[in-house]
Each structure stands twice: as structure tokens, then as C-alpha cells.
Design a protein around this motif. Structure first.
Motif, PDB file in Angstrom:
ATOM      1  N   TYR A  82      12.651   8.460  -1.387  1.00 35.61           N
ATOM      2  CA  TYR A  82      11.982   9.730  -1.104  1.00 35.61           C
ATOM      3  C   TYR A  82      10.602   9.438  -0.540  1.00 35.61           C
ATOM      4  CZ  TYR A  82      15.724  11.403  -4.092  1.00 35.61           C
ATOM      5  OH  TYR A  82      16.960  11.659  -4.628  1.00 35.61           O
ATOM      6  N   LEU A  83      10.290  10.071   0.580  1.00 39.08           N
ATOM      7  CA  LEU A  83       9.051   9.818   1.303  1.00 39.08           C
ATOM      8  C   LEU A  83       8.163  11.048   1.331  1.00 39.08           C
ATOM      9  CD1 LEU A  83      10.579   8.036   4.462  1.00 39.08           C
ATOM     10  CD2 LEU A  83      10.001   7.012   2.234  1.00 39.08           C
ATOM     11  N   LYS A  84       6.859  10.794   1.362  1.00 35.62           N
ATOM     12  CA  LYS A  84       5.873  11.859   1.550  1.00 35.62           C
ATOM     13  C   LYS A  84       4.781  11.367   2.502  1.00 35.62           C
ATOM     14  CE  LYS A  84       4.618  14.848  -1.551  1.00 35.62           C
ATOM     15  NZ  LYS A  84       4.061  15.523  -2.755  1.00 35.62           N
ATOM     16  N   LEU A 129       9.754  19.213   8.157  1.00 33.70           N
ATOM     17  CA  LEU A 129       9.248  19.161   6.784  1.00 33.70           C
ATOM     18  C   LEU A 129       7.919  19.902   6.688  1.00 33.70           C
ATOM     19  CD1 LEU A 129      10.079  17.810   4.068  1.00 33.70           C
ATOM     20  CD2 LEU A 129       8.472  15.990   4.636  1.00 33.70           C
ATOM     21  N   ASN A 130       7.835  20.804   5.733  1.00 37.44           N
ATOM     22  CA  ASN A 130       6.593  21.529   5.504  1.00 37.44           C
ATOM     23  C   ASN A 130       5.514  20.580   4.984  1.00 37.44           C
ATOM     24  OD1 ASN A 130       7.611  24.046   6.281  1.00 37.44           O
ATOM     25  ND2 ASN A 130       8.382  24.488   4.225  1.00 37.44           N
ATOM     26  N   PRO A 131       4.227  20.895   5.200  1.00 40.51           N
ATOM     27  CA  PRO A 131       3.148  20.057   4.659  1.00 40.51           C
ATOM     28  C   PRO A 131       3.297  19.855   3.151  1.00 40.51           C
ATOM     29  CG  PRO A 131       2.266  21.664   6.204  1.00 40.51           C
ATOM     30  CD  PRO A 131       3.715  22.019   6.006  1.00 40.51           C
ATOM     31  N   GLY A 132       3.179  18.615   2.713  1.00 39.45           N
ATOM     32  CA  GLY A 132       3.338  18.294   1.301  1.00 39.45           C
ATOM     33  C   GLY A 132       4.778  18.177   0.848  1.00 39.45           C
ATOM     34  N   GLY A 133       5.713  18.328   1.780  1.00 38.18           N
ATOM     35  CA  GLY A 133       7.129  18.290   1.433  1.00 38.18           C
ATOM     36  C   GLY A 133       7.645  16.882   1.179  1.00 38.18           C
ATOM     37  N   ILE A 134       8.885  16.802   0.706  1.00 37.50           N
ATOM     38  CA  ILE A 134       9.524  15.535   0.355  1.00 37.50           C
ATOM     39  C   ILE A 134      10.752  15.332   1.234  1.00 37.50           C
ATOM     40  CG2 ILE A 134      10.691  14.225  -1.469  1.00 37.50           C
ATOM     41  CD1 ILE A 134       9.060  15.892  -3.481  1.00 37.50           C
ATOM     42  N   ASN A 184       4.277   4.013  10.573  1.00 39.18           N
ATOM     43  CA  ASN A 184       3.660   5.285  10.171  1.00 39.18           C
ATOM     44  C   ASN A 184       3.000   5.092   8.811  1.00 39.18           C
ATOM     45  OD1 ASN A 184       4.752   7.530  12.232  1.00 39.18           O
ATOM     46  ND2 ASN A 184       6.388   6.059  11.817  1.00 39.18           N
ATOM     47  N   LYS A 185       1.833   4.475   8.828  1.00 38.98           N
ATOM     48  CA  LYS A 185       1.162   4.087   7.590  1.00 38.98           C
ATOM     49  C   LYS A 185       0.649   5.278   6.784  1.00 38.98           C
ATOM     50  CE  LYS A 185       1.637  -0.353   8.186  1.00 38.98           C
ATOM     51  NZ  LYS A 185       2.548  -1.140   7.309  1.00 38.98           N
ATOM     52  N   ASP A 186       0.649   6.477   7.378  1.00 38.86           N
ATOM     53  CA  ASP A 186       0.220   7.659   6.628  1.00 38.86           C
ATOM     54  C   ASP A 186       1.356   8.233   5.778  1.00 38.86           C
ATOM     55  OD1 ASP A 186       1.527   8.245   9.008  1.00 38.86           O
ATOM     56  OD2 ASP A 186       0.448  10.122   9.352  1.00 38.86           O
ATOM     57  N   TRP A 187       2.544   7.642   5.878  1.00 39.25           N
ATOM     58  CA  TRP A 187       3.661   7.997   5.007  1.00 39.25           C
ATOM     59  C   TRP A 187       3.780   6.941   3.908  1.00 39.25           C
ATOM     60  CZ3 TRP A 187       7.304  12.069   5.400  1.00 39.25           C
ATOM     61  CH2 TRP A 187       7.079  12.941   6.473  1.00 39.25           C
ATOM     62  N   TYR A 188       4.326   7.345   2.756  1.00 41.69           N
ATOM     63  CA  TYR A 188       4.496   6.387   1.664  1.00 41.69           C
ATOM     64  C   TYR A 188       5.767   6.713   0.875  1.00 41.69           C
ATOM     65  CZ  TYR A 188       2.643  10.045  -1.470  1.00 41.69           C
ATOM     66  OH  TYR A 188       2.456  11.207  -2.172  1.00 41.69           O
ATOM     67  N   VAL A 189       6.180   5.756   0.066  1.00 43.54           N
ATOM     68  CA  VAL A 189       7.372   5.954  -0.764  1.00 43.54           C
ATOM     69  C   VAL A 189       6.960   6.721  -2.017  1.00 43.54           C
ATOM     70  CG1 VAL A 189       9.257   4.857  -2.009  1.00 43.54           C
ATOM     71  CG2 VAL A 189       8.387   3.820   0.102  1.00 43.54           C
ATOM     72  N   GLU A 234       0.813  -1.213   0.000  1.00 45.69           N
ATOM     73  CA  GLU A 234       0.000   0.000   0.000  1.00 45.69           C
ATOM     74  C   GLU A 234       0.848   1.265   0.000  1.00 45.69           C
ATOM     75  OE1 GLU A 234      -0.391  -2.564   2.034  1.00 45.69           O
ATOM     76  OE2 GLU A 234      -2.241  -3.404   1.224  1.00 45.69           O
ATOM     77  N   GLN A 235       2.052   1.185   0.556  1.00 43.36           N
ATOM     78  CA  GLN A 235       2.934   2.353   0.610  1.00 43.36           C
ATOM     79  C   GLN A 235       3.824   2.471  -0.630  1.00 43.36           C
ATOM     80  OE1 GLN A 235       4.175   0.995   4.582  1.00 43.36           O
ATOM     81  NE2 GLN A 235       4.014   3.129   5.256  1.00 43.36           N
ATOM     82  N   LEU A 236       3.580   1.588  -1.608  1.00 44.15           N
ATOM     83  CA  LEU A 236       4.381   1.586  -2.842  1.00 44.15           C
ATOM     84  C   LEU A 236       3.531   1.764  -4.101  1.00 44.15           C
ATOM     85  CD1 LEU A 236       6.678  -1.445  -1.943  1.00 44.15           C
ATOM     86  CD2 LEU A 236       7.433   0.927  -2.134  1.00 44.15           C
TER      87      LEU A 236
END
Length: 217
Positions: free
Chosen positions: A214-216, A156-161, A195-200, A25-27
Motif C-alpha cells: 500500500y502506497l501513499k 487517487l484523492n489527496p491523502g488517499g491509499i 517518485n521519492k515523494d511516494w512511500y510504502v 527512506e520510503q520504508l
């Protein structure tokens, strides 16, 4: 015994063993790039940028120029020999005491660039800055890598990488002859599992598969 007659028991044990993986799911939306320079071509213009582990500033200068970065802070103790001597066929600074002077001279005409001479931990203790793109290329061990991840997500700012070099496993020989394992796979995968709300967001394979991740959120 010349061979195991019923290998399926062993196979089932191996299949069911817990593995250090990123969830599917994170990919799902992950993008793939041949190298990190191809990846930064996709970054928006005018971003704020933090780099940790600068060495000679090669990646930083490409990010800053290609994105027309509004602000860039480059964090490094600046006390390192030039490990890119093999690529460039020459030492760009003759001794580690000239490391800072070399990088300072390289960025002297970029008024939006700040060199921060110190460790990332010292930076985090003393600076509240936040950024659109954070790239970390400095992990001496797994504990430090985990610290770098935690501190970076706070900045990290919102929406940042959030980018990390050395998403791979490699070993180096210590003075006592033992092999120490390096790379950031373990800390990154642990972070993503918890941290399932993060993804690759992307992978950049790079030469010799010294990959970036790189994560968001």
C-alpha cells in the motif's frame, strides 16, 4: 580447482551490483499486517473505493462493509472462471458466462456499489472519477502493471491509499512449457525509485506471502 581461493573479489562485485530495492527512506513509517483483512480494519469510514480485478467480490465486500464506503466502483471484465474453487470446495458460478450475474447478485442490495464490466484501460479512458482507496488485483504482465500504477495515481484523492496485490514473484507454466514470471515487484519498485515523494504505507503479508503493498504520497 577445488575452490576459489579469493572469493572477496566476487563478493565485492555482488555487493556493488545494482539491486531492485525500495529505499530505506520510503520504508521508515511502513506498517506491517498479517493479511489484507487486518489492514482494511484501519481504513477510515465513508471512503470512496475503486477495485480493479474483482473476481467474486470477496475483498470488495469486506472493504465496503467495514468502511461503510460512500461509493464503490468494481472494475472487471467479469468473464472469468471461479479460481477460488479450491478454497470454497465448490464453483460459485458454473461457467465464465455467469461471472457477472454472480457478482451482480451478490451486491444487488448495496446501492452505493457500481459494477463496471470492462477493462481498467477502458474505464480510465471513459471515466474521470477519483477515489480515496484504490486496490488493483489484476496484472497480466509488467507493461500492464506499469499502466495500472500510472493510471491509478491520476485517480487517487489527496491523502488517499493505493494498494496492489501480488507484491511477490511467482511463475506459471505456459502451453509451450516455458515459465513466465508474474508479480508486481519490478513495476512498483521502479515507480518508487523514480517518485521519492511516494512511500510504502503498509505491507500485508497474506497467506503464502502473496503480499499486498500500500502506497501513499
Amino acid at each position: 580447482m577445488d575452490f576459489i581461493e579469493n572469493p572477496e573479489v566476487l563478493h565485492e562485485i555482488e555487493v556493488s551490483r545494482h539491486k531492485d530495492l525500495i529505499s530505506q527512506e520510503q520504508l521508515i513509517d511502513t506498517k506491517i499486517y498479517p493479511d489484507r483483512l487486518s489492514f482494511i480494519d484501519t481504513l477510515p469510514k465513508g471512503i470512496s473505493y475503486l477495485e480493479v480485478g474483482v473476481l467474486g467480490g470477496d475483498f470488495a465486500i469486506d472493504v465496503i462493509k467495514k468502511t461503510s464506503a460512500s461509493k464503490a466502483v468494481l472494475v472487471d471484465p467479469y468473464l472469468t472462471e471461479d479460481s477460488f474453487e479450491r478454497q470454497y470446495k465448490v464453483k460459485r458460478w458454473s461457467d465464465k458466462k455467469f461471472h457477472y450475474k454472480f457478482v451482480k447478485n451478490r451486491f444487488k442490495n448495496m446501492l452505493n456499489v457500481e459494477l463496471y464490466a470492462g477493462t481498467y484501460k477502458f474505464f480510465c479512458l471513459n471515466r474521470p472519477d477519483t477515489f480515496d482507496f484504490i486496490y488493483v488485483d489484476y496484472h497480466q504482465n509488467k507493461e500492464e502493471a506499469s499502466y495500472n500504477i500510472f493510471q491509478s495515481i491520476q485517480r487517487l484523492n489527496p491523502g488517499g491509499i493505493l494498494g496492489f496485490n501480488d507484491y511477490c514473484r511467482y511463475g506459471s507454466k505456459e502451453a509451450d512449457g516455458t515459465i513466465s514470471e508474474s508479480g508486481i515487484i519490478g513495476p512498483i519498485n521502479y515507480f518508487l525509485r523514480n517518485n521519492k515523494d511516494w512511500y510504502v504505507y503498509a505491507f500485508a503479508f497474506n497467506e503464502d506471502m502473496m503480499s499486498d503493498i500500500y502506497l501513499k504520497k
